[in-house]
Design a protein around this motif. Structure first.
Motif, mmCIF file in Angstrom:
data_model
loop_
_atom_site.group_PDB
_atom_site.id
_atom_site.type_symbol
_atom_site.label_atom_id
_atom_site.label_comp_id
_atom_site.label_asym_id
_atom_site.label_seq_id
_atom_site.Cartn_x
_atom_site.Cartn_y
_atom_site.Cartn_z
ATOM 1 N N MET A 22 0.840 -1.190 0.000
ATOM 2 C CA MET A 22 0.000 0.000 0.000
ATOM 3 C C MET A 22 0.879 1.245 0.000
ATOM 4 O O MET A 22 1.892 1.293 0.689
ATOM 5 C CB MET A 22 -0.915 0.009 1.224
ATOM 6 N N THR A 23 0.497 2.243 -0.773
ATOM 7 C CA THR A 23 1.224 3.511 -0.852
ATOM 8 C C THR A 23 0.565 4.538 0.055
ATOM 9 O O THR A 23 -0.662 4.649 0.088
ATOM 10 C CB THR A 23 1.242 4.030 -2.295
ATOM 11 N N HIS A 24 1.387 5.302 0.765
ATOM 12 C CA HIS A 24 0.871 6.377 1.620
ATOM 13 C C HIS A 24 1.446 7.710 1.152
ATOM 14 O O HIS A 24 2.588 7.784 0.682
ATOM 15 C CB HIS A 24 1.230 6.143 3.078
ATOM 16 N N ASP B 231 4.982 10.223 -2.262
ATOM 17 C CA ASP B 231 4.410 8.920 -1.944
ATOM 18 C C ASP B 231 5.474 7.991 -1.370
ATOM 19 O O ASP B 231 6.630 7.996 -1.830
ATOM 20 C CB ASP B 231 3.802 8.279 -3.187
ATOM 21 N N GLU C 164 6.253 3.986 -0.649
ATOM 22 C CA GLU C 164 5.825 2.628 -0.974
ATOM 23 C C GLU C 164 5.842 1.738 0.270
ATOM 24 O O GLU C 164 6.473 2.072 1.281
ATOM 25 C CB GLU C 164 6.738 2.030 -2.048
ATOM 26 N N GLU C 165 5.156 0.620 0.185
ATOM 27 C CA GLU C 165 5.109 -0.340 1.281
ATOM 28 C C GLU C 165 6.526 -0.749 1.695
ATOM 29 O O GLU C 165 7.351 -1.127 0.855
ATOM 30 C CB GLU C 165 4.330 -1.581 0.842
ATOM 31 N N GLY C 166 6.828 -0.628 2.994
ATOM 32 C CA GLY C 166 8.123 -1.029 3.511
ATOM 33 C C GLY C 166 9.230 -0.013 3.316
ATOM 34 O O GLY C 166 10.360 -0.239 3.744
ATOM 35 N N GLU C 167 8.950 1.118 2.683
ATOM 36 C CA GLU C 167 9.953 2.139 2.411
ATOM 37 C C GLU C 167 9.983 3.158 3.542
ATOM 38 O O GLU C 167 8.948 3.505 4.114
ATOM 39 C CB GLU C 167 9.629 2.830 1.083
ATOM 40 N N ARG D 138 8.251 4.056 8.985
ATOM 41 C CA ARG D 138 7.427 3.593 7.867
ATOM 42 C C ARG D 138 6.002 4.089 8.099
ATOM 43 O O ARG D 138 5.437 3.836 9.188
ATOM 44 C CB ARG D 138 7.404 2.062 7.782
ATOM 45 N N ALA E 57 2.146 4.269 8.542
ATOM 46 C CA ALA E 57 1.031 3.343 8.702
ATOM 47 C C ALA E 57 -0.259 3.978 8.202
ATOM 48 O O ALA E 57 -1.323 3.354 8.254
ATOM 49 C CB ALA E 57 0.884 2.951 10.172
ATOM 50 N N SER E 58 -0.159 5.222 7.734
ATOM 51 C CA SER E 58 -1.288 5.964 7.170
ATOM 52 C C SER E 58 -0.704 7.113 6.378
ATOM 53 O O SER E 58 0.520 7.296 6.337
ATOM 54 C CB SER E 58 -2.196 6.495 8.290
#
Length: 337
Positions: free
Chosen positions: A1-3, A15, A17-20, A80, A82-83
Motif C-alpha cells: 500500500m502507498t501512503h 508517496d 511505498e510499502e516497507g519504504e 514507515r 502506517a497511514s
C-alpha cells in the motif's frame, strides 16, 4: 500500500511505498530531508508527526526514547508510514543547508578506467552516511594541513559507497599515492560535502551538461540523480577529452541516451589518434555546444572541468545569449604542491 506524506508549511508531498522509509521516499522524489547515519543511531533526521501514524520495522530506534515517541517525534530514516502523514521537518533547500563534516573512510574498491584515471569507492563507518547534493565535492585531509578536492560521482540516493574519479597528475601528491601506493582497505579522512555545483530542481528549462576529462564525474552524479527523481526535461550531455581512451566511461552516457528519450550525448575529442578511427565531433567541447546551440537563452548549463575549458566556455556561452545566473560550474583547479 502507498501512503502520501506532506511536509507541513510547504507545498511538498511525496508517496511512500510499502516497507519504504520516509527518508528513502523523499530522496526518490527529489527532496532532501536532514539525515546522517540512516540507521537510527544519530538522531539527525528527527522531526514531528503532525498527522497520521508510523511504525518502525525493528522497534524503537536507538536515537529516540519512548517519551519523544509519545510526544510525536519520529526518526524518518527508520519510520514507515502506517497511514497518510503530515510531518514537520527542516528541508535542505541548497548546499548551505548541509553542514560539512570531517569523517574517516575506507577504500572499498578501486577500478582502473584508463591509463591515468581510476574510480575510487569509499565506505564510511557502519553508523555514518554523508548527506550531499549531486555534483558536490569533498576535500581529502592530508598531512601538513594540505587538502585535495575531488567531486562526488555518485547520486545522493546511492550513498552506500562514495565514488570519485581520480586522474594521475605528474608530481601530484595525492594522485601519485592513489596510483602508486594505495591499496584497498586504506584509511582516509575527508571533509565534506562542499561546493555550490548541484542540480537546480526548481527549473523547467532544458539542460546542457558539459564535462571535460574527469569533470564527467559530477556530471554523472547529476544525471543519475535526475533520472532517479524522474526529471523529464531535455538533457544534452557533452564530454570533451583529448583522445578516445580518455572517455573512460563512454558506455554510460551512451546507455542513458539509448534508454531515455530526453537525453542526448555528444562526445568531443580535441586530438583523436588516427588509430582511434574517430568519426565523431572534434575540437574543443564548448565550441561544439555553441555550434549545436547558437542561441542559449532558454537553457540551463552545468559544466565541470579544467580552468581553461571553464573560462573559454563562460565567454562563448555569454556571447550565445546564456544569462549568467543560468550557468553553474565547477572548475577543477590543480592544487599547488
Amino acid at each position: 500500500m502507498t501512503h502520501r506524506v506532506r511536509i507541513a508549511d510547504s507545498d511538498h508531498a511525496f508517496d511512500v511505498e510499502e516497507g519504504e522509509s520516509v527518508i528513502d521516499a523523499a530522496l526518490r522524489a527529489g527532496l532532501m530531508l536532514p539525515y546522517s547515519c540512516r540507521s537510527g543511531t544519530c538522531g539527525t533526521c528527527m522531526g514531528d508527526i503532525v498527522e497520521g501514524s508510523i511504525t518502525y520495522p525493528d522497534g524503537l530506534p536507538a536515537a529516540i526514547d519512548s517519551e519523544q515517541d509519545s510526544n510525536g517525534k519520529a526518526l524518518f530514516c527508520q519510520a514507515r508510514p502506517a497511514s497518510d502523514l503530515v510531518i514537520r521537518v527542516n528541508e535542505v533547500h541548497d548546499a548551505g543547508d548541509i553542514r560539512p563534516r570531517r569523517l574517516p573512510a575506507r577504500v572499498e574498491r578501486m577500478e582502473e578506467c584508463a591509463a591515468d584515471v581510476r574510480r575510487l569507492f569509499l565506505k564510511l563507518p557502519r553508523d555514518k552516511r554523508l548527506p550531499f547534493l549531486a555534483g558536490q565535492y569533498i576535500d581529502f585531509l592530508l598531512r601538513g594541513g594540505q587538502r585535495r578536492s575531488f567531486s562526488l560521482a555518485n547520486a545522493p540516493h546511492d550513498d552506500e559507497l562514495l565514488e570519485l574519479h581520480i586522474r594521475h597528475l605528474p608530481g601530484g601528491v595525492f594522485s601519485g599515492y592513489v596510483f602508486n601506493e594505495m591499496r584497498e582497505g586504506a584509511l582516509l579522512r575527508f571533509e565534506g560535502p562542499l561546493g555550490n555545483f548541484f542540480l537546480r530542481e526548481d527549473s523547467d528549462r532544458p539542460m546542457i551538461l558539459m564535462g571535460g576529462g574527469t569533470g564527467f564525474g559530477p556530471i554523472k552524479g547529476i544525471v543519475e540523480h535526475a533520472l532517479y527523481t524522474g526529471v523529464e526535461r531535455p538533457m544534452h550531455i557533452y564530454w570533451g577529452a583529448r583522445a578516445w581512451p580518455d572517455l573512460y566511461l563512454d558506455h554510460l552516457p551512451r546507455e542513458w541516451a539509448a534508454q531515455h528519450p530526453q537525453i542526448s550525448y555528444t562526445p568531443v575529442l580535441s586530438e583523436p589518434a588516427e588509430s582511434d578511427g574517430w568519426k565523431g565531433a572534434t575540437g574543443f567541447v564548448h565550441q561544439q555546444v555553441v555550434k549545436d546551440y547558437p542561441e542559449l537563452g532558454d537553457f540551463d548549463i552545468y559544466m565541470s572541468g579544467p580552468p581553461p575549458m571553464i573560462n573559454a566556455a563562460r565567454t562563448a556561452f555569454a556571447d550565445a545569449g546564456l544569462p549568467p545566473d543560468r550557468l553553474y560550474y565547477d572548475s577543477f583547479e590543480a592544487a599547488p604542491e
